[in-house]
Design an enzyme around this catalytic site. Structure first.
Site, PDB file in Angstrom:
ATOM      1  N   THR A 152       5.374  -2.714  -2.856  1.00  0.00           N
ATOM      2  CA  THR A 152       4.015  -2.152  -2.449  1.00  0.00           C
ATOM      3  C   THR A 152       3.663  -0.818  -3.074  1.00  0.00           C
ATOM      4  O   THR A 152       4.529   0.160  -2.913  1.00  0.00           O
ATOM      5  CB  THR A 152       3.997  -1.816  -0.841  1.00  0.00           C
ATOM      6  OG1 THR A 152       4.441  -3.113  -0.513  1.00  0.00           O
ATOM      7  CG2 THR A 152       2.742  -1.553  -0.443  1.00  0.00           C
ATOM      8  N   LYS A 160      -2.701  -6.576   0.604  1.00  0.00           N
ATOM      9  CA  LYS A 160      -1.563  -6.221   1.457  1.00  0.00           C
ATOM     10  C   LYS A 160      -1.980  -4.814   2.139  1.00  0.00           C
ATOM     11  O   LYS A 160      -1.746  -4.623   3.459  1.00  0.00           O
ATOM     12  CB  LYS A 160      -0.287  -5.624   0.358  1.00  0.00           C
ATOM     13  CG  LYS A 160       0.713  -4.705   0.903  1.00  0.00           C
ATOM     14  CD  LYS A 160       1.790  -5.343   1.606  1.00  0.00           C
ATOM     15  CE  LYS A 160       2.703  -4.176   2.362  1.00  0.00           C
ATOM     16  NZ  LYS A 160       3.878  -5.203   2.934  1.00  0.00           N
ATOM     17  N   LYS A 193       3.358   4.739   5.026  1.00  0.00           N
ATOM     18  CA  LYS A 193       3.347   4.759   3.407  1.00  0.00           C
ATOM     19  C   LYS A 193       2.214   3.716   3.146  1.00  0.00           C
ATOM     20  O   LYS A 193       1.263   3.962   2.219  1.00  0.00           O
ATOM     21  CB  LYS A 193       4.511   3.976   2.837  1.00  0.00           C
ATOM     22  CG  LYS A 193       4.413   3.810   1.417  1.00  0.00           C
ATOM     23  CD  LYS A 193       5.638   2.812   0.803  1.00  0.00           C
ATOM     24  CE  LYS A 193       5.222   2.288  -0.426  1.00  0.00           C
ATOM     25  NZ  LYS A 193       6.244   1.659  -1.408  1.00  0.00           N
TER      26      LYS A 193
HETATM   27  P1  NAD Z   1      14.825   0.719  -0.677  1.00  0.00           P
HETATM   28  O1  NAD Z   1      14.910   2.209  -0.698  1.00  0.00           O
HETATM   29  O2  NAD Z   1      15.719   0.016   0.250  1.00  0.00           O
HETATM   30  O3  NAD Z   1      14.977   0.122  -2.178  1.00  0.00           O
HETATM   31  C1  NAD Z   1      14.600   0.381  -3.266  1.00  0.00           C
HETATM   32  C2  NAD Z   1      15.542   0.376  -4.502  1.00  0.00           C
HETATM   33  O4  NAD Z   1      14.961   0.743  -5.668  1.00  0.00           O
HETATM   34  C3  NAD Z   1      16.811   1.192  -4.225  1.00  0.00           C
HETATM   35  O5  NAD Z   1      18.112   0.547  -4.032  1.00  0.00           O
HETATM   36  C4  NAD Z   1      16.687   2.158  -5.151  1.00  0.00           C
HETATM   37  O6  NAD Z   1      18.085   2.638  -5.769  1.00  0.00           O
HETATM   38  C5  NAD Z   1      16.033   1.423  -6.510  1.00  0.00           C
HETATM   39  N1  NAD Z   1      15.447   2.227  -7.272  1.00  0.00           N
HETATM   40  C6  NAD Z   1      14.787   3.195  -7.392  1.00  0.00           C
HETATM   41  N2  NAD Z   1      14.356   3.740  -8.495  1.00  0.00           N
HETATM   42  C7  NAD Z   1      14.682   2.895  -9.544  1.00  0.00           C
HETATM   43  C8  NAD Z   1      14.697   2.789 -10.817  1.00  0.00           C
HETATM   44  N3  NAD Z   1      14.215   3.868 -11.733  1.00  0.00           N
HETATM   45  N4  NAD Z   1      15.608   1.987 -11.484  1.00  0.00           N
HETATM   46  C9  NAD Z   1      15.919   1.017 -10.569  1.00  0.00           C
HETATM   47  N5  NAD Z   1      16.358   0.947  -9.306  1.00  0.00           N
HETATM   48  C10 NAD Z   1      15.643   2.079  -8.824  1.00  0.00           C
HETATM   49  O7  NAD Z   1      13.318   0.168  -0.377  1.00  0.00           O
HETATM   50  P2  NAD Z   1      12.787  -1.387   0.278  1.00  0.00           P
HETATM   51  O8  NAD Z   1      12.830  -1.222   1.696  1.00  0.00           O
HETATM   52  O9  NAD Z   1      13.740  -2.623  -0.298  1.00  0.00           O
HETATM   53  O10 NAD Z   1      11.386  -1.419  -0.145  1.00  0.00           O
HETATM   54  C11 NAD Z   1      11.018  -1.986  -1.445  1.00  0.00           C
HETATM   55  C12 NAD Z   1       9.523  -2.153  -1.598  1.00  0.00           C
HETATM   56  O11 NAD Z   1       9.293  -3.090  -0.739  1.00  0.00           O
HETATM   57  C13 NAD Z   1       8.742  -0.902  -1.345  1.00  0.00           C
HETATM   58  O12 NAD Z   1       7.657  -0.784  -2.159  1.00  0.00           O
HETATM   59  C14 NAD Z   1       8.277  -1.141   0.012  1.00  0.00           C
HETATM   60  O13 NAD Z   1       7.119  -0.487   0.364  1.00  0.00           O
HETATM   61  C15 NAD Z   1       8.108  -2.761   0.118  1.00  0.00           C
HETATM   62  N6  NAD Z   1       8.397  -3.165   1.550  1.00  0.00           N
HETATM   63  C16 NAD Z   1       9.433  -3.113   2.241  1.00  0.00           C
HETATM   64  C17 NAD Z   1       9.337  -3.589   3.418  1.00  0.00           C
HETATM   65  C18 NAD Z   1      10.875  -3.495   4.437  1.00  0.00           C
HETATM   66  O14 NAD Z   1      10.545  -3.891   5.600  1.00  0.00           O
HETATM   67  N7  NAD Z   1      11.492  -2.973   3.857  1.00  0.00           N
HETATM   68  C19 NAD Z   1       8.525  -4.572   3.814  1.00  0.00           C
HETATM   69  C20 NAD Z   1       7.584  -4.996   2.836  1.00  0.00           C
HETATM   70  C21 NAD Z   1       7.502  -4.368   1.647  1.00  0.00           C
END
Ligand code: NAD
Length: 289
Positions: free
Chosen positions: A93, A168, A243
């Site tokens: 997102t 979204k 966010k």
């Molecule tokens: P998270 O923080 O658990 O996972 C993100 C991952 O990206 C981490 O493991 C981190 O180490 C990795 N990362 C960061 N920078 C990086 C890089 N340069 N190279 C490689 N890996 C890297 O977050 P999440 O909850 O999995 O969310 C991910 C996305 O999904 C976000 O954009 C969030 O807004 C969206 N989202 C999350 C949810 C939810 O319920 N968690 C729901 C809908 C959408």
């Protein structure tokens, strides 16, 4: 297919595992060793850099925290390094403007790319039941669709590049508004002497009915099981809602859209998050009424 997967956190971990289950050869990269170890256990091949993960990939999927990171990863490690003709799917997102910029750079370099943010949380990511809202050309969408179908229950083409992100944030702004409104109505009904269950029985079959009330009721013990029944643990964290609301306010400014209700909801969630409630489900905002 050979699919590189970048960003194996709470969401990406389960999504990559579902691509493996669907028979894909998944090449995983994350900055976190724990995330990489979990991906390996789920059957992914793991790499020590994004460049190595994308080197022979036919598709690249990313699930990263924000737009600056998405821009950096695609700009430095994916565009020009993945084989020409690969298709890219960013499921993070992020802001609409960054999504459009990155897709335009990828397209100029000869790749197809979509923005494909999701609705649904960690349980849906693990269970393969996400909804994907997808922006990009018809060709890019057609190539992305079968990959997304292995991770979700619905894949909807929202139009050109960036339109997935637009859908979204508009959806989540509306969600914040009807959650806040639902909390407000339950709190006032109670002060006026109505039992919450009675108010639910009436409003859920009247014109105030909405998803926050009948699928995700913020009042414990009322409506179907929801995070309110578990002391507001699990579900969709307040910090993540905030966010999305910040992205929505940014997009409203950029598009000169009037969002009086959205900006009020954003202010309510700013202050609820600021009071240390970022980890609680977003329906916990009812406690402030
Ligand atoms: P998270 O923080 O658990 O996972 C993100 C991952 O990206 C981490 O493991 C981190 O180490 C990795 N990362 C960061 N920078 C990086 C890089 N340069 N190279 C490689 N890996 C890297 O977050 P999440 O909850 O999995 O969310 C991910 C996305 O999904 C976000 O954009 C969030 O807004 C969206 N989202 C999350 C949810 C939810 O319920 N968690 C729901 C809908 C959408």
């Amino acid at each position: 297919m050979k699919i590189a997967f970048i960003g194996l956190g709470n969401m990406g971990g389960g999504m990559a595992a579902n691509l493996v289950k669907a028979g894909h050869d998944v090449r995983a990269f994350d900055l976190s060793q724990d995330a990489l170890d979990a991906a390996k256990d789920a059957g992914c091949a793991t790499f020590t850099s994004a460049k190595d993960a994308v080197a022979n990939a036919e598709a690249v999927v990313s699930m990263l925290p924000n737009g600056a990171i998405v821009r950096g990863v695609y700009g430095e490690d994916v565009i020009g390094l993945a084989p020409t003709g690969a298709v890219f799917l960013d499921c993070s997102t992020i802001d609409v403007a960054t999504a459009r910029d990155v897709i335009s750079s990828a397209t100029e370099a000869g790749y197809d790319m979509v923005d494909a943010p999701v609705s649904g949380g960690i349980a849906a990511a693990n269970g393969g039941t996400l909804t994907f809202m997808v922006g990009g050309s018809a060709d890019a969408f057609a190539r992305a669709k079968p990959i997304l179908e292995a991770m979700g229950k619905a894949v909807i083409h929202a139009g050109d590049a960036g339109n997935g992100q637009a859908a979204k944030i508009c959806n989540n702004m509306l969600l914040a508004i009807h959650m806040a409104g639902t909390c407000e109505a339950f709190a006032m009904a109670e002060k006026l002497g109505l039992d919450p269950q009675t108010f639910y029985d009436i409003s859920s079959v009247s014109s105030g009915q909405n998803w926050s009330m009948t699928s995700y009721c913020p009042v414990p013990g009322v409506g179907p099981q929801s995070p309110s029944d578990n002391d507001y643990q699990g579900g969709f964290a307040t910090a993540l809602m905030l966010k999305d609301l910040r992205l929505a306010m940014e997009a409203a400014d950029a598009s000169d859209s009037a969002v009086p209700m959205g900006s009020r909801a954003a202010a309510l969630y700013e202050s609820f998050d600021g009071a240390g409630n970022g980890g609680k489900d977003f329906s916990a905002i009812i406690k402030t009424y």
